[in-house]
Design a protein around this motif. Structure first.
Motif, PDB file in Angstrom:
ATOM      1  N   ILE A 127       4.097  -4.088   6.993  1.00 28.22           N
ATOM      2  CA  ILE A 127       3.728  -2.673   7.077  1.00 28.22           C
ATOM      3  C   ILE A 127       2.744  -2.300   5.972  1.00 28.22           C
ATOM      4  O   ILE A 127       3.035  -2.434   4.777  1.00 28.22           O
ATOM      5  CB  ILE A 127       4.986  -1.786   6.963  1.00 28.22           C
ATOM      6  N   PHE A 128       1.571  -1.803   6.377  1.00 26.23           N
ATOM      7  CA  PHE A 128       0.609  -1.196   5.457  1.00 26.23           C
ATOM      8  C   PHE A 128       0.913   0.307   5.449  1.00 26.23           C
ATOM      9  O   PHE A 128       0.688   0.997   6.449  1.00 26.23           O
ATOM     10  CB  PHE A 128      -0.827  -1.439   5.926  1.00 26.23           C
ATOM     11  N   LEU A 129       1.414   0.817   4.335  1.00 25.36           N
ATOM     12  CA  LEU A 129       1.986   2.160   4.326  1.00 25.36           C
ATOM     13  C   LEU A 129       0.934   3.275   4.262  1.00 25.36           C
ATOM     14  O   LEU A 129       0.738   3.997   5.213  1.00 25.36           O
ATOM     15  CB  LEU A 129       2.985   2.287   3.173  1.00 25.36           C
ATOM     16  N   ASN A 130       0.259   3.425   3.118  1.00 31.48           N
ATOM     17  CA  ASN A 130      -0.633   4.582   2.946  1.00 31.48           C
ATOM     18  C   ASN A 130      -2.086   4.165   3.166  1.00 31.48           C
ATOM     19  O   ASN A 130      -2.885   4.068   2.234  1.00 31.48           O
ATOM     20  CB  ASN A 130      -0.449   5.196   1.555  1.00 31.48           C
ATOM     21  N   ARG A 155      -4.482   6.703  -5.513  1.00 34.19           N
ATOM     22  CA  ARG A 155      -3.045   6.388  -5.499  1.00 34.19           C
ATOM     23  C   ARG A 155      -2.377   7.050  -4.299  1.00 34.19           C
ATOM     24  O   ARG A 155      -1.520   6.449  -3.638  1.00 34.19           O
ATOM     25  CB  ARG A 155      -2.401   6.861  -6.810  1.00 34.19           C
ATOM     26  N   PHE A 156      -2.745   8.286  -4.022  1.00 34.37           N
ATOM     27  CA  PHE A 156      -2.261   8.995  -2.837  1.00 34.37           C
ATOM     28  C   PHE A 156      -3.289  10.056  -2.471  1.00 34.37           C
ATOM     29  O   PHE A 156      -4.254  10.293  -3.206  1.00 34.37           O
ATOM     30  CB  PHE A 156      -0.878   9.628  -3.077  1.00 34.37           C
ATOM     31  N   VAL A 157      -3.082  10.693  -1.329  1.00 33.05           N
ATOM     32  CA  VAL A 157      -3.992  11.753  -0.888  1.00 33.05           C
ATOM     33  C   VAL A 157      -3.476  13.111  -1.344  1.00 33.05           C
ATOM     34  O   VAL A 157      -4.185  13.877  -2.002  1.00 33.05           O
ATOM     35  CB  VAL A 157      -4.161  11.723   0.642  1.00 33.05           C
ATOM     36  N   GLU A 158      -2.223  13.431  -1.008  1.00 32.80           N
ATOM     37  CA  GLU A 158      -1.664  14.740  -1.360  1.00 32.80           C
ATOM     38  C   GLU A 158      -0.464  14.651  -2.293  1.00 32.80           C
ATOM     39  O   GLU A 158      -0.280  15.518  -3.143  1.00 32.80           O
ATOM     40  CB  GLU A 158      -1.271  15.497  -0.082  1.00 32.80           C
ATOM     41  N   LEU A 205       0.813  -1.226   0.000  1.00 30.26           N
ATOM     42  CA  LEU A 205       0.000   0.000   0.000  1.00 30.26           C
ATOM     43  C   LEU A 205       0.841   1.268   0.000  1.00 30.26           C
ATOM     44  O   LEU A 205       0.439   2.285   0.573  1.00 30.26           O
ATOM     45  CB  LEU A 205      -0.975   0.024   1.170  1.00 30.26           C
ATOM     46  N   MET A 206       2.003   1.233  -0.642  1.00 29.52           N
ATOM     47  CA  MET A 206       2.700   2.494  -0.887  1.00 29.52           C
ATOM     48  C   MET A 206       1.756   3.436  -1.629  1.00 29.52           C
ATOM     49  O   MET A 206       1.738   4.644  -1.412  1.00 29.52           O
ATOM     50  CB  MET A 206       3.964   2.255  -1.717  1.00 29.52           C
ATOM     51  N   GLY A 257      -0.684  -6.491  -2.684  1.00 28.01           N
ATOM     52  CA  GLY A 257       0.249  -6.787  -1.597  1.00 28.01           C
ATOM     53  C   GLY A 257      -0.408  -6.749  -0.235  1.00 28.01           C
ATOM     54  O   GLY A 257      -0.014  -7.482   0.677  1.00 28.01           O
ATOM     55  N   ALA A 258      -1.422  -5.895  -0.064  1.00 27.30           N
ATOM     56  CA  ALA A 258      -2.140  -5.836   1.215  1.00 27.30           C
ATOM     57  C   ALA A 258      -2.884  -7.140   1.471  1.00 27.30           C
ATOM     58  O   ALA A 258      -3.003  -7.578   2.622  1.00 27.30           O
ATOM     59  CB  ALA A 258      -3.098  -4.650   1.225  1.00 27.30           C
TER      60      ALA A 258
END
Length: 347
Positions: A103-106, A122-125, A73-74, A81-82
């Motif tokens: 590790i669950f990243l983002n 994909r990402f927040v910011e 979860l990059m 992967g999660a």
């Protein structure tokens, strides 16, 4: 500035040619139809973590050994992967020696996943996988992803071996990416060699717009012994990507001697195809378009083969037998469109 990353492209004019071509650029490739064949995993049981850091599960054995980490979860919409990490936690995995971190990243980006708009989480910011620079980490720059990187970094400073699990938007065969150190290449090769088909091993120095986790100085410096590689397990939201990520993770933990070898007939090692990235092609305009729908691993046999148009410029291969690595058929301006690589000689 040339079209390739400053890390990989000391030469100008080899792949980007300004010309009045007789060949007209084709229309932009449409985005693929996103079929969500793999639903997101339920991580509610695992989000809290077990060591005081959200999304981090840490286990220690009595027998000494390395600190090994597997991350997922990059990017919030890359959840194959999660699934793998959640399955390991459900199996109550414990290391035979050393320490293991899952590790669950983002998690914040993952929480925003919407199957009707699957690319938007994909990402927040900002892209978390461009923030692993010590200067940036110790700067005043802030964002949700930046704060998460700062939260995880102290743990990363103790990791001896890392496998970072990702997936891809465009259909492609699995790829194992390593940094430029010999030990990271060797790790990627060791994970590829026992799989069928063997994932392509790609050695490169990362992206111009910021270092990936596997480029973090602990893993990328020759002054340390820590190592890392990144798995692109296949296309997003497809069960096959979970299977590839699970196999790679199992092999990784077995090779680090944190798990007993899987009870199956041993496969004859297969030397994987290995390439070294020489040029990273960036999209300078919003009108970047490939001349056809290339796939990762495609080999262009002739130097000067036309690959794409970027505004008034043509993108051509700089040498014979040029390997295309993970072409992005709809790159945004300033983003990586494709990496160009040479076949490496086997040591």
């Amino acid at each position: 500035m040339s079209c390739a990353s400053r890390r990989h492209n000391p030469e100008r004019g080899l792949i980007r040619v300004r010309t009045l071509s007789e060949t007209l650029p084709p229309p932009q490739h449409p985005l693929p139809r996103f079929k969500i064949s793999l639903p997101p995993p339920d991580l509610s049981q695992w989000e809290k973590g077990n060591c005081g850091i959200r999304g981090v599960h840490h286990f220690e054995a009595r027998q000494p050994g390395p600190h090994v980490a597997v991350t997922a979860l990059m990017h919030g919409n890359e959840y194959a992967g999660a699934h793998v990490l959640a399955n390991l936690l459900r199996q109550n995995i414990r290391p035979l020696r050393g320490r293991l971190s899952l590790i669950f990243l983002n998690l914040a980006a993952f929480a925003r996943f919407d199957a009707t708009r699957p690319t938007l989480s994909r990402f927040v910011e900002e892209d978390m996988n461009r923030l692993w620079s010590p200067d940036l980490i110790h700067s005043t720059h802030t964002s949700l992803e930046m704060e998460r990187v700062r939260e995880i970094c102290p743990l990363m400073e103790t990791v001896d071996a890392l496998l970072d699990l990702h997936s891809m938007l465009w259909p492609a065969k699995p790829v194992l990416l390593s940094g430029l150190t010999e030990r990271s290449r060797a790790l990627a090769c060791s994970l590829s060699t026992q799989q069928r088909p063997a994932p392509l091993v790609v050695q490169d120095g990362g992206h111009e717009d910021g270092p990936r986790l596997i480029d973090y100085e602990r893993f990328a410096s020759n002054r340390t012994t820590a190592t890392a590689c990144l798995l692109e397990a296949g296309q997003h939201w497809h069960p096959d990507s979970v299977a590839v990520a699970a196999t790679s993770t199992r092999l990784f933990l077995e090779q680090m001697m944190l798990r007993q070898p899987h009870a199956q007939v041993a496969k004859e090692p297969e030397i994987p195809a290995q390439v070294v990235v020489t040029h990273t092609v960036l999209a300078h305009t919003a009108g970047f378009v490939f001349v056809k729908a290339f796939c990762s691993g495609d080999v262009m046999s002739k130097k000067g083969t036309l690959l794409a148009f970027d505004g008034t410029e043509e993108i051509r291969t700089p040498y014979d037998d040029c390997v295309l690595v993970m072409p992005n058929l709809r790159p945004m301006r300033g983003h990586t469109a494709v990496r160009l690589a040479r076949f490496a000689e086997h040591p």
